[in-house]
Design an enzyme around this catalytic site. Structure first.
Site, PDB file in Angstrom:
ATOM      1  N   GLY A  24       1.036  -1.396  -0.053  1.00 47.84           N
ATOM      2  CA  GLY A  24       0.198   0.714   0.057  1.00 47.84           C
ATOM      3  C   GLY A  24       1.077   1.296   0.529  1.00 47.84           C
ATOM      4  O   GLY A  24       0.173   2.057   0.554  1.00 47.84           O
ATOM      5  N   GLY A  33       1.798   2.287  -2.531  1.00 49.70           N
ATOM      6  CA  GLY A  33       2.093   3.221  -4.022  1.00 49.70           C
ATOM      7  C   GLY A  33       3.690   2.103  -4.823  1.00 49.70           C
ATOM      8  O   GLY A  33       3.701   2.888  -5.413  1.00 49.70           O
ATOM      9  N   ALA A  91       4.610   4.009  -8.632  1.00 48.30           N
ATOM     10  CA  ALA A  91       6.437   4.380  -8.328  1.00 48.30           C
ATOM     11  C   ALA A  91       7.360   4.582  -9.559  1.00 48.30           C
ATOM     12  O   ALA A  91       8.165   4.879  -9.622  1.00 48.30           O
ATOM     13  CB  ALA A  91       7.557   4.515  -7.064  1.00 48.30           C
ATOM     14  N   ASP A 114      -3.342   6.426  -6.864  1.00 47.83           N
ATOM     15  CA  ASP A 114      -2.074   5.632  -6.739  1.00 47.83           C
ATOM     16  C   ASP A 114      -1.358   7.598  -7.798  1.00 47.83           C
ATOM     17  O   ASP A 114      -0.404   7.598  -6.964  1.00 47.83           O
ATOM     18  CB  ASP A 114      -1.602   4.195  -6.484  1.00 47.83           C
ATOM     19  CG  ASP A 114      -2.011   3.972  -5.587  1.00 47.83           C
ATOM     20  OD1 ASP A 114      -2.782   4.721  -4.434  1.00 47.83           O
ATOM     21  OD2 ASP A 114      -0.862   2.591  -5.212  1.00 47.83           O
TER      22      ASP A 114
HETATM   23  O1  PMV Z   1      -2.506   0.712  -3.591  1.00 47.76           O
HETATM   24  P1  PMV Z   1      -3.305   0.395  -1.731  1.00 47.76           P
HETATM   25  O2  PMV Z   1      -2.793  -0.808  -1.693  1.00 47.76           O
HETATM   26  O3  PMV Z   1      -2.837   1.784  -1.300  1.00 47.76           O
HETATM   27  O4  PMV Z   1      -4.415   1.096  -1.897  1.00 47.76           O
HETATM   28  C1  PMV Z   1      -5.420   1.843  -2.552  1.00 47.76           C
HETATM   29  C2  PMV Z   1      -6.967   1.885  -2.225  1.00 47.76           C
HETATM   30  C3  PMV Z   1      -7.588   1.742  -2.582  1.00 47.76           C
HETATM   31  O5  PMV Z   1      -8.649   2.442  -2.066  1.00 47.76           O
HETATM   32  C4  PMV Z   1      -8.157  -0.056  -1.277  1.00 47.76           C
HETATM   33  C5  PMV Z   1      -8.506   1.021  -4.238  1.00 47.76           C
HETATM   34  C6  PMV Z   1      -8.447   1.839  -4.876  1.00 47.76           C
HETATM   35  O6  PMV Z   1      -8.349   1.865  -6.312  1.00 47.76           O
HETATM   36  O7  PMV Z   1      -8.393   3.328  -4.848  1.00 47.76           O
END
Ligand code: PMV
Length: 313
Positions: free
Chosen positions: A101, A103, A107, A148
């Site tokens: 989580g 990114g 990146a 992200d």
């Molecule tokens: O990429 P991560 O694990 O930080 O999570 C993405 C965030 C979510 O809201 C769960 C999915 C999304 O596409 O926004």
């Protein structure tokens, strides 16, 4: 010999994850303490060689499989800047833990786009970089919200709503956050897919939770843009967001242990960050050395496999 380099930060979601997939806002910030780097240098060996030492991979672009994420972003970027693959060595490295989580995928892709543009002496606006990276994110993560790629490409705190122009958050004060890694790899598409299946069965039930998250995110934005940010009020919002994420079955025993340990050690608020079920949690701490040390130690004692202290200003 021509050589170019580009870097990109990691990211964390401060609040609003998951609900953001359903059109609600979320706030994400870049984490510059970790980064991905891409360097490109001319090579006379022939072909476009890709070296990803962290992944123990060394291969030619022409021989990459169609499901290879690095060759996909390279191909898309070359098409965008109207160039053909040059004879070069592209080296990719990253200090961003994978699948937690933070990114890392966005990146790495962003660094490659930037390095290729720089190699051909072209400039791509952050929005163009973000769009290219999103295309690759889509291939590997289902239907991501796009948060992200946006925060990584813009390198700014963002108030993000899917499909809308990005809104930058002008933070008036710095925030000290401690990011604690559960060590559990949790692919985003799994948690997102599971929640979607449950939402399809009982949409009203879940929409109410998403509305509650939206209210928290809106308050968080106001708080961040205030001249005097109340850490305890902001921490409270993080805790409320975590309560909802837990009710949505997105937490895990490992996350709960770290979150509880951080709060016990004096964090003003703590929550999971990102997809949940593993990955990272974040804790808000007063910017005092003793407090940072106490929370860091508590996280390690509760099983964290890694801790990053970051200041957002
Ligand atoms: O990429 P991560 O694990 O930080 O999570 C993405 C965030 C979510 O809201 C769960 C999915 C999304 O596409 O926004």
């Amino acid at each position: 010999m021509k050589k170019v380099e580009a870097t990109s930060p990691g990211k964390i979601i401060l609040c609003g994850e998951h609900a953001v997939v359903y059109g609600r806002p979320a706030i994400a910030v870049p984490v510059t303490d970790v980064q991905a780097q891409a360097s490109i240098k001319m090579a006379s060996t022939g072909g476009f060689r890709i070296i990803a030492s962290d992944l123990k991979r060394d291969y030619l672009l022409a021989e990459a499989g169609s499901d290879d994420p690095l060759s996909t972003i390279i191909g898309m970027t070359l098409a965008q800047i109207k160039q053909t693959a040059p004879d070069v060595i592209l080296s990719v490295t990253s200090t961003i833990p994978l699948g937690r989580g933070l990114g890392s995928g966005a990146a790495i892709s962003t660094s490659i786009v930037r390095a290729l543009a720089a190699f051909f002496e072209q400039t791509l606006a952050p929005a163009e970089v973000s769009k290219l990276v999103y295309e690759v994110e889509k291939l590997y993560h289902g239907i991501p919200s796009g948060i992200d790629n946006t925060v990584v490409a813009f390198e700014q705190p963002v108030y993000f709503v899917k499909g809308q122009a990005i809104e930058r958050i002008e933070m008036r004060q710095s925030l000290t956050l401690i990011i604690g890694d559960t060590g559990v790899v949790s692919p985003t598409y799994q948690a997102v897919g599971d929640l979607r299946r449950r939402w399809q069965v009982e949409p009203e039930f879940y929409e109410r939770y998403f509305d509650a998250i939206e209210a928290i995110v809106k308050q968080a934005k106001v708080a961040l843009e205030q001249d005097r940010l109340s850490l305890s009020a902001f921490g409270q919002l993080m805790n409320e967001n975590q309560t909802i994420l837990k009710a949505l079955q997105l937490s895990s025993p490992e996350l709960e242990r770290l979150i509880e340990a951080a709060r016990q050690a004096g964090a003003m608020g703590a929550k999971l960050s990102g997809a949940g079920w593993g990955g990272n949690m974040i804790a808000l701490v007063p910017p005092k050395k003793e407090m940072i040390e106490a929370v860091t130690q508590a996280l390690f004692e509760a099983g964290a496999t890694g801790v990053i202290v970051t200041n957002l200003d």
